[in-house]
Scaffold this motif. Structure first.
Motif, PDB file in Angstrom:
ATOM      1  N   ILE A 134      44.053  25.646  22.717  1.00  0.00           N
ATOM      2  CA  ILE A 134      44.917  24.743  24.124  1.00  0.00           C
ATOM      3  C   ILE A 134      44.906  23.128  23.121  1.00  0.00           C
ATOM      4  O   ILE A 134      45.944  22.892  23.043  1.00  0.00           O
ATOM      5  CB  ILE A 134      44.060  24.911  25.280  1.00  0.00           C
ATOM      6  CG1 ILE A 134      43.890  26.203  26.028  1.00  0.00           C
ATOM      7  CG2 ILE A 134      44.411  23.659  25.845  1.00  0.00           C
ATOM      8  CD1 ILE A 134      43.702  25.849  27.074  1.00  0.00           C
ATOM      9  N   LEU A 162      48.171  22.866  21.812  1.00  0.00           N
ATOM     10  CA  LEU A 162      49.632  22.814  21.828  1.00  0.00           C
ATOM     11  C   LEU A 162      50.375  21.556  22.499  1.00  0.00           C
ATOM     12  O   LEU A 162      49.609  20.564  22.453  1.00  0.00           O
ATOM     13  CB  LEU A 162      49.343  23.410  23.850  1.00  0.00           C
ATOM     14  CG  LEU A 162      49.265  24.983  23.618  1.00  0.00           C
ATOM     15  CD1 LEU A 162      48.990  25.328  24.655  1.00  0.00           C
ATOM     16  CD2 LEU A 162      49.929  25.229  22.214  1.00  0.00           C
ATOM     17  N   GLU A 202      54.165  22.848  25.747  1.00  0.00           N
ATOM     18  CA  GLU A 202      53.480  24.297  26.170  1.00  0.00           C
ATOM     19  C   GLU A 202      53.147  24.309  26.872  1.00  0.00           C
ATOM     20  O   GLU A 202      52.492  25.351  27.510  1.00  0.00           O
ATOM     21  CB  GLU A 202      53.435  24.072  23.948  1.00  0.00           C
ATOM     22  CG  GLU A 202      54.128  24.218  23.331  1.00  0.00           C
ATOM     23  CD  GLU A 202      53.890  24.293  22.156  1.00  0.00           C
ATOM     24  OE1 GLU A 202      54.581  25.180  21.214  1.00  0.00           O
ATOM     25  OE2 GLU A 202      52.440  23.541  21.104  1.00  0.00           O
ATOM     26  N   LEU A 203      51.615  23.196  26.905  1.00  0.00           N
ATOM     27  CA  LEU A 203      50.878  23.600  27.812  1.00  0.00           C
ATOM     28  C   LEU A 203      51.179  23.720  29.338  1.00  0.00           C
ATOM     29  O   LEU A 203      50.927  23.967  30.251  1.00  0.00           O
ATOM     30  CB  LEU A 203      50.191  21.775  27.803  1.00  0.00           C
ATOM     31  CG  LEU A 203      48.721  22.456  28.632  1.00  0.00           C
ATOM     32  CD1 LEU A 203      47.794  23.283  28.762  1.00  0.00           C
ATOM     33  CD2 LEU A 203      47.431  20.622  28.713  1.00  0.00           C
ATOM     34  N   SER A 204      53.008  22.943  29.662  1.00  0.00           N
ATOM     35  CA  SER A 204      53.253  23.104  31.498  1.00  0.00           C
ATOM     36  C   SER A 204      53.404  24.128  31.224  1.00  0.00           C
ATOM     37  O   SER A 204      53.309  25.144  32.487  1.00  0.00           O
ATOM     38  CB  SER A 204      54.334  22.135  31.533  1.00  0.00           C
ATOM     39  OG  SER A 204      54.559  22.264  32.437  1.00  0.00           O
ATOM     40  N   GLU A 205      54.213  24.993  30.307  1.00  0.00           N
ATOM     41  CA  GLU A 205      54.467  26.384  30.192  1.00  0.00           C
ATOM     42  C   GLU A 205      53.621  27.277  31.145  1.00  0.00           C
ATOM     43  O   GLU A 205      53.144  27.798  31.158  1.00  0.00           O
ATOM     44  CB  GLU A 205      55.567  26.864  29.023  1.00  0.00           C
ATOM     45  CG  GLU A 205      56.893  25.978  29.273  1.00  0.00           C
ATOM     46  CD  GLU A 205      57.386  25.827  27.539  1.00  0.00           C
ATOM     47  OE1 GLU A 205      56.687  26.568  26.716  1.00  0.00           O
ATOM     48  OE2 GLU A 205      58.698  25.650  27.782  1.00  0.00           O
ATOM     49  N   LEU A 206      52.606  27.117  29.982  1.00  0.00           N
ATOM     50  CA  LEU A 206      51.190  27.857  30.061  1.00  0.00           C
ATOM     51  C   LEU A 206      50.490  27.726  31.955  1.00  0.00           C
ATOM     52  O   LEU A 206      49.855  28.985  31.914  1.00  0.00           O
ATOM     53  CB  LEU A 206      50.253  27.160  28.625  1.00  0.00           C
ATOM     54  CG  LEU A 206      49.359  28.014  29.230  1.00  0.00           C
ATOM     55  CD1 LEU A 206      49.188  29.826  28.120  1.00  0.00           C
ATOM     56  CD2 LEU A 206      47.308  27.408  28.071  1.00  0.00           C
ATOM     57  N   LYS A 247      51.992  26.983  34.176  1.00  0.00           N
ATOM     58  CA  LYS A 247      52.913  28.251  35.097  1.00  0.00           C
ATOM     59  C   LYS A 247      52.855  29.398  34.831  1.00  0.00           C
ATOM     60  O   LYS A 247      52.466  29.800  35.605  1.00  0.00           O
ATOM     61  CB  LYS A 247      54.562  27.473  34.269  1.00  0.00           C
ATOM     62  CG  LYS A 247      55.091  26.817  35.477  1.00  0.00           C
ATOM     63  CD  LYS A 247      56.548  25.998  34.765  1.00  0.00           C
ATOM     64  CE  LYS A 247      56.794  24.428  35.030  1.00  0.00           C
ATOM     65  NZ  LYS A 247      58.165  23.888  35.327  1.00  0.00           N
ATOM     66  N   GLU A 248      52.520  29.604  33.492  1.00  0.00           N
ATOM     67  CA  GLU A 248      52.384  31.380  33.252  1.00  0.00           C
ATOM     68  C   GLU A 248      51.142  32.245  34.192  1.00  0.00           C
ATOM     69  O   GLU A 248      51.015  33.020  34.491  1.00  0.00           O
ATOM     70  CB  GLU A 248      52.437  31.353  31.958  1.00  0.00           C
ATOM     71  CG  GLU A 248      54.339  31.314  31.029  1.00  0.00           C
ATOM     72  CD  GLU A 248      53.717  31.813  29.615  1.00  0.00           C
ATOM     73  OE1 GLU A 248      52.972  32.469  29.121  1.00  0.00           O
ATOM     74  OE2 GLU A 248      54.321  31.486  28.999  1.00  0.00           O
ATOM     75  N   PHE A 249      49.736  31.066  34.530  1.00  0.00           N
ATOM     76  CA  PHE A 249      48.781  31.271  34.859  1.00  0.00           C
ATOM     77  C   PHE A 249      48.609  31.145  35.911  1.00  0.00           C
ATOM     78  O   PHE A 249      48.840  32.095  36.192  1.00  0.00           O
ATOM     79  CB  PHE A 249      48.163  30.230  34.512  1.00  0.00           C
ATOM     80  CG  PHE A 249      46.607  30.386  32.723  1.00  0.00           C
ATOM     81  CD1 PHE A 249      45.599  30.880  32.542  1.00  0.00           C
ATOM     82  CD2 PHE A 249      47.318  29.331  32.036  1.00  0.00           C
ATOM     83  CE1 PHE A 249      45.263  32.144  32.009  1.00  0.00           C
ATOM     84  CE2 PHE A 249      46.619  29.328  30.863  1.00  0.00           C
ATOM     85  CZ  PHE A 249      45.448  30.648  30.918  1.00  0.00           C
ATOM     86  N   LYS A 280      51.168  34.594  36.604  1.00  0.00           N
ATOM     87  CA  LYS A 280      50.355  36.348  36.200  1.00  0.00           C
ATOM     88  C   LYS A 280      48.676  35.740  37.760  1.00  0.00           C
ATOM     89  O   LYS A 280      49.030  37.356  37.445  1.00  0.00           O
ATOM     90  CB  LYS A 280      49.706  35.762  35.176  1.00  0.00           C
ATOM     91  CG  LYS A 280      48.657  36.873  34.709  1.00  0.00           C
ATOM     92  CD  LYS A 280      48.236  37.354  33.154  1.00  0.00           C
ATOM     93  CE  LYS A 280      47.978  38.164  32.918  1.00  0.00           C
ATOM     94  NZ  LYS A 280      48.703  39.353  32.018  1.00  0.00           N
TER      95      LYS A 280
END
Length: 123
Positions: free
Chosen positions: A12, A15, A19-23, A25-27, A30
Motif C-alpha cells: 500500500i 501506491l 491508486e489508493l483511492s481506487e483501492l 472504493k473497491e474495499f 466488496k
C-alpha cells in the motif's frame, strides 16, 4: 506462503494517491462498508458546543422598514459603500451588510441599523 500485514502495508505504501483511492472504493464495494467517519452519540454534544463557540457572524439586512433613507445612510456608515451601492444593498433583500465579524461588531452594526428603522438578523 502467507501474506502478512507488513507485506500488505509495504504494498500500500508504494501506491499512488489515485491508486489508493481506487483501492478504498473497491474495499467499500466488496465488503459493503464506508470509509466515511461515523458520528457517535457524543458527537451531538460536541456539535452543540461548537455552535456556542461561534466567533464569526454575518449581519443580514432583511427589511429596510419605513425609513429607507436613514437605513441607506447607516449602511454607508457601516460599510464605506457609495450611495448607489448602499441603495442597491438596501433594495436587494436579504443583503449581507457585514460578513465574518466578531460578536461585538455584529451587535453594534445590528443596533445601528435597527436604530435607523431596519430589520436585521445576526447569523
Amino acid at each position: 506462503m502467507a501474506v502478512t500485514k507488513e507485506d500488505v502495508l509495504e504494498f500500500i505504501s508504494g501506491l499512488s494517491v489515485l491508486e489508493l483511492s481506487e483501492l478504498v472504493k473497491e474495499f467499500e464495494e466488496k465488503f459493503g462498508v464506508s470509509a466515511q467517519p461515523v458520528a457517535v452519540a457524543g458527537g451531538a454534544a460536541a456539535g452543540g458546543a461548537a455552535a456556542e463557540e461561534k466567533t464569526e457572524f454575518d449581519v443580514v439586512l432583511t427589511d429596510v422598514g419605513a425609513k429607507k433613507i436613514g437605513v441607506i445612510k447607516a449602511v454607508r456608515a457601516l460599510t464605506g459603500l457609495g450611495l448607489k451601492e448602499a441603495k442597491e444593498a438596501c433594495e436587494a433583500l436579504p443583503s449581507t451588510i457585514k460578513e465574518g465579524v466578531d460578536k461585538d461588531t455584529a451587535d453594534e452594526a445590528k443596533a445601528a441599523l435597527e436604530e435607523a428603522g431596519a430589520v436585521v438578523e445576526v447569523k
